[in-house]
Design a protein around this motif. Structure first.
Motif, PDB file in Angstrom:
ATOM      1  N   TRP A 203       0.827  -1.211   0.000  1.00 10.08           N
ATOM      2  CA  TRP A 203       0.000   0.000   0.000  1.00 10.08           C
ATOM      3  C   TRP A 203       0.859   1.258   0.000  1.00 10.08           C
ATOM      4  CZ3 TRP A 203      -4.076  -2.337   3.741  1.00 10.08           C
ATOM      5  CH2 TRP A 203      -5.235  -2.668   3.026  1.00 10.08           C
ATOM      6  N   TYR A 204       1.932   1.252   0.782  1.00  8.57           N
ATOM      7  CA  TYR A 204       2.800   2.429   0.836  1.00  8.57           C
ATOM      8  C   TYR A 204       3.397   2.727  -0.538  1.00  8.57           C
ATOM      9  CZ  TYR A 204       6.662   5.499   2.139  1.00  8.57           C
ATOM     10  OH  TYR A 204       7.528   6.558   2.226  1.00  8.57           O
ATOM     11  N   ASP A 411      -9.341  14.952  -3.559  1.00  6.37           N
ATOM     12  CA  ASP A 411      -8.821  13.972  -4.505  1.00  6.37           C
ATOM     13  C   ASP A 411      -7.804  13.036  -3.854  1.00  6.37           C
ATOM     14  OD1 ASP A 411      -6.841  15.829  -4.161  1.00  6.37           O
ATOM     15  OD2 ASP A 411      -6.339  16.016  -6.282  1.00  6.37           O
ATOM     16  N   THR A 412      -7.252  13.451  -2.706  1.00  3.37           N
ATOM     17  CA  THR A 412      -6.374  12.546  -1.954  1.00  3.37           C
ATOM     18  C   THR A 412      -7.157  11.322  -1.495  1.00  3.37           C
ATOM     19  OG1 THR A 412      -5.058  14.424  -1.181  1.00  3.37           O
ATOM     20  CG2 THR A 412      -4.824  12.362   0.022  1.00  3.37           C
ATOM     21  N   LEU A 416      -6.652   7.297  -2.422  1.00  2.00           N
ATOM     22  CA  LEU A 416      -6.508   6.278  -1.378  1.00  2.00           C
ATOM     23  C   LEU A 416      -7.607   5.222  -1.485  1.00  2.00           C
ATOM     24  CD1 LEU A 416      -5.598   8.586   1.651  1.00  2.00           C
ATOM     25  CD2 LEU A 416      -4.042   7.201   0.268  1.00  2.00           C
ATOM     26  N   SER A 417      -8.782   5.619  -1.922  1.00  2.00           N
ATOM     27  CA  SER A 417      -9.872   4.656  -2.106  1.00  2.00           C
ATOM     28  C   SER A 417      -9.604   3.746  -3.294  1.00  2.00           C
ATOM     29  CB  SER A 417     -11.198   5.392  -2.311  1.00  2.00           C
ATOM     30  OG  SER A 417     -11.530   6.182  -1.190  1.00  2.00           O
ATOM     31  N   ALA A 418      -8.986   4.290  -4.337  1.00  2.00           N
ATOM     32  CA  ALA A 418      -8.732   3.496  -5.542  1.00  2.00           C
ATOM     33  C   ALA A 418      -7.789   2.339  -5.275  1.00  2.00           C
ATOM     34  CB  ALA A 418      -8.165   4.389  -6.641  1.00  2.00           C
TER      35      ALA A 418
END
Length: 742
Positions: A203-204, A411-412, A416-418
């Motif tokens: 994820w990072y 949009d951040t 992160l959701s994508a």
């Protein structure tokens, strides 16, 4: 201007039980979703069987592999964006923009010094960074990392194999590997499975746009410090585990101190980050999740790290006058946790209010005694940001008008959701946060019950069991390591939402918390219990199937994008700045003093070694005043006033930038010339409203009018260089009567 171009679970209050019911109480402890339990694949409490050894060894290997992968990924992006290996040395140095160039210049200065001791002496008695002033760079700035790397490069036999600049940037990229491994370990410790660490690392890397900006701001202080903060969080997580022995606890305390010291010595904003951490500790201490010993130890680790940096930075008064030291001093005062529920809550409110007031009082007295004004611009910014109405304070507006210091854009959250990060994170924070709140209420009610039965109150749960057997069975304890990480991510999340630049502290740890939720027992136990299928087989199945499924989806969706990104080859291209730096290096005296914008001057110091009037390291009151004075070249001031200012600074040359004089990047009211007009009480350029008390300036804008070559300007300034972006004027020497007029 530089461009990049193509190359060619809770069950409520437990009833009181006698000592004979210990076995039943232990079952309740194990059933609680957040209580302490042993993991067969736990990082620290393994059974030392061959299977456990192999499984743990694989986990450590994966952590190292993912850390190196992140390091190589960032280094490749940096190379591809700039074609760093192919451009000239001056272009490489120009790529260190704004304050990054300033910090790197001290690394370069140390390497050019005849010896290490002479290099240190030059930094301690520096007269190149601020003209007509001698300052201690080691005291004013956090550059011990540059000093350390320069010494390391001198003593290691690598000069023939690795250029100094590559040694520097590779060291920074290597810290990214440390950062990823620290997040990996935190997730592993929380979830009890190294699959959580692997998921956190993935994820990072995939969210690198929101987790780091190291590939284009290499020497920025946060890129040095955040890996050590992540290591400290991992050490705190390990320290809060109740199964640790005395020797292991001491080892973790020392590790927390060393990581905290490295974090503080590498970033000037350490006090504000530690203040948020201290608030986390205080909250958990009030909720009886931490023991008094644990809270005190964590406070003292913070204080020890800060005082060590205070010594290393030659008694920097900004550290002694920090809010966090005042807060910790106030928080260490004893609190009375006695009485009924209402009385205890009332005392807690009174104590918290007293801590707040004492913090403000201690901080006020400390700053008065130290005559400290170095950080007042930060509090001006905070006051202006959350206060209603505009401000005319120049320093506050410099921050308010920058996008990085605005609120977190929406949009951040979309990005992160994508990557499937925001969903698990939000669910984990909501469920476990609710469980933590219930646990705090149970601790409060249990303490009151003990007082009513005449039992001592200090037998509260210490991570899984009481030190003595009590007639009133304690509630199942909430894991303090989980509680700390939950509040850590929550508090820093609030900070990120208020100031976008601080999101890099939050998003990295966000990956570890989300991975804990996906791979740990606690969240799944609560969900499966709600679905009435909470069996050991089902729990183990979802704990391993969920991270594998998420990882497979992420690889399928984002691997093609990463390959495409790595194949996008660009090139550094900034001929105007290269021409300027070349001209300054070849056509001006070595001791010439150059004035201009603080961002450009940092690059001039790095590329040419000339003396500069001001710079981007803004944590000094005199420097802020000096910068505002130098920036009058972009205001509506007479040539005599500007000349007097520059002569007072000792400037031989002034560099004017068209991108500032005719700025269009910001909207009206946030252009640098607008900020100067407001501070000077002048009406701003362009169409739009103006405050009623603003007046028309008596003179034209200097940066534009000086190009007219009218006699009143040519008598004081001589143009010596120009291109499409920059105009350089030599400041003619004149009698000092202008200083008296100013």
């Amino acid at each position: 201007m530089a461009v990049l171009r193509q190359r060619k679970g809770s069950r409520g209050k437990e009833p009181p039980q006698p000592p004979a019911a210990d076995s039943q109480a232990q079952q309740r402890h194990q059933a609680n979703c957040c209580s302490q339990h042993h993991h067969h694949d736990d990082l620290l409490q393994g059974d030392w069987s061959w299977g456990w050894i192999v499984w743990t060894s694989v986990g450590w290997s994966v952590s190292v592999g993912l850390g190196l992968l992140c390091c190589m990924y960032m280094a490749t992006l940096h190379e591809n964006d700039l074609w760093f290996s192919n451009i000239k040395e001056v272009e490489r140095e120009i790529s260190f923009r704004t304050e990054c160039g300033l910090y790197y210049s001290y690394y370069k200065q140390m390497l050019k010094a005849p010896s290490i001791l002479e290099g240190l002496s030059e930094l301690i008695h520096d007269n190149l960074t601020e003209s007509k002033r001698t300052i201690n760079i080691l005291q004013r700035m956090n550059i011990y990392q540059e000093v350390f790397l320069s010494v390391l490069y001198r003593v290691l036999p690598i000069q023939q194999y690795l250029e100094p600049m590559y040694f520097y940037i590779y060291s920074v990229f290597s810290l990214q590997a440390v950062y990823v491994m620290a997040l990996y370990l935190t997730a592993w410790l929380l979830a009890g499975s190294w699959l959580a660490g692997a998921l956190a690392a993935v994820w990072y890397i995939l969210n690198r746009v929101d987790t780091t900006r190291v590939e284009f701001t290499i020497s920025l202080r946060e890129n040095w410090s955040l890996p050590f903060l992540a290591l400290q969080v991992a050490a705190i997580t390990c320290y809060l585990r109740p199964q640790l022995g005395a020797l292991q606890q001491k080892l973790m305390v020392w590790l927390m101190y060393v990581c905290g010291l490295c974090f503080c010595v590498t970033w000037q904003f350490n006090q504000f980050i530690f203040l948020v951490q201290a608030l986390v500790i205080y909250t958990l201490d009030c909720a009886d999740v931490f023991t008094a010993s644990q809270a005190t130890t964590l406070y003292l680790v913070q204080v020890s790290a800060l005082l060590s940096v205070w010594l290393l930075q030659f008694f920097n008064s900004m550290i002694l006058g920090s809010l966090v030291l005042s807060f910790v001093t106030a928080a260490l005062l004893p609190s009375l946790k006695t009485g009924s529920v209402v009385v205890r809550v009332s005392k807690l409110i009174i104590h918290s209010t007293a801590v707040l007031l004492l913090t403000l009082a201690f901080n006020f007295l400390a700053k008065k005694a130290l005559q400290l004004r170095s950080d007042e611009h930060i509090f001006k910014f905070i006051k202006s940001k959350f206060a209603r109405g505009p401000t005319r304070d120049f320093d506050a507006n410099l921050y308010l008008c920058e996008e990085a210091f605005g609120s977190l854009p929406l949009d951040t959250l979309e990005r992160l959701s994508a990557t499937l990060l925001l969903g698990p994170y939000s669910l984990t924070l909501a469920l476990m946060g609710g469980a933590l709140a219930l646990a705090a209420l149970r601790n409060l009610r249990w303490a009151v019950s003990r007082i009513k039965h005449g039992e001592p109150e200090d037998l509260r749960p210490k991570g899984g069991a009481t030190e003595k057997k009590a007639n009133i069975a304690p509630p199942p304890p909430f894991r303090p390591d989980v509680a700390y990480n939950l509040l850590h991510t929550f508090f820093y999340g609030l900070l990120a939402f208020s100031t976008m630049r601080m999101k890099y502290i939050w998003t990295g740890h966000m990956c570890a918390v989300a991975a804990y939720g996906v791979c740990g027992r606690d969240v799944w136990a609560m969900l499966l219990h709600a679905l009435r299928c909470n069996t050991k087989v089902m729990l183990r199945l979802v704990r391993y199937a969920a991270p594998l499924a998420i990882t497979a989806f992420l690889v399928y969706k984002f691997w093609p994008k990463m390959v495409e990104e790595l194949s996008d080859l660009r090139e550094f291209y900034d001929p105007d700045t290269v021409e300027l730096m070349t001209w300054i290096s070849t056509k001006t005296p070595e001791r010439a003093v150059v004035a201009g914008s603080m961002q450009l001057l940092a690059g001039i110091k790095l590329c040419t070694g000339r003396v500069i009037t001001n710079h981007p390291h803004y944590e000094d009151k005199d420097l802020r005043d000096r910068t505002k004075q130098v920036y009058q070249v972009y205001a509506r001031r007479s040539p005599q006033e500007v000349h007097a200012i520059l002569q007072k600074m000792g400037a031989d040359y002034v560099v004017l930038e068209n991108s500032i004089c005719y700025e269009r990047r910001h909207q009206r009211g946030c252009r640098l010339r607008d900020l100067l007009d407001l501070a000077n009480g002048h009406i701003m350029d362009g169409e739009g409203p103006n405050d009623a008390d603003l007046v028309d300036a008596a003179h034209p804008r200097f940066c534009d009018a000086v190009k007219s070559d009218s006699p009143e300007y040519t008598a004081l300034f001589k143009r010596t260089f120009r291109n499409k972006t920059f105009h350089v004027y030599r400041v003619k020497k004149k009698a000092k009567k202008n200083d008296k007029k100013l």
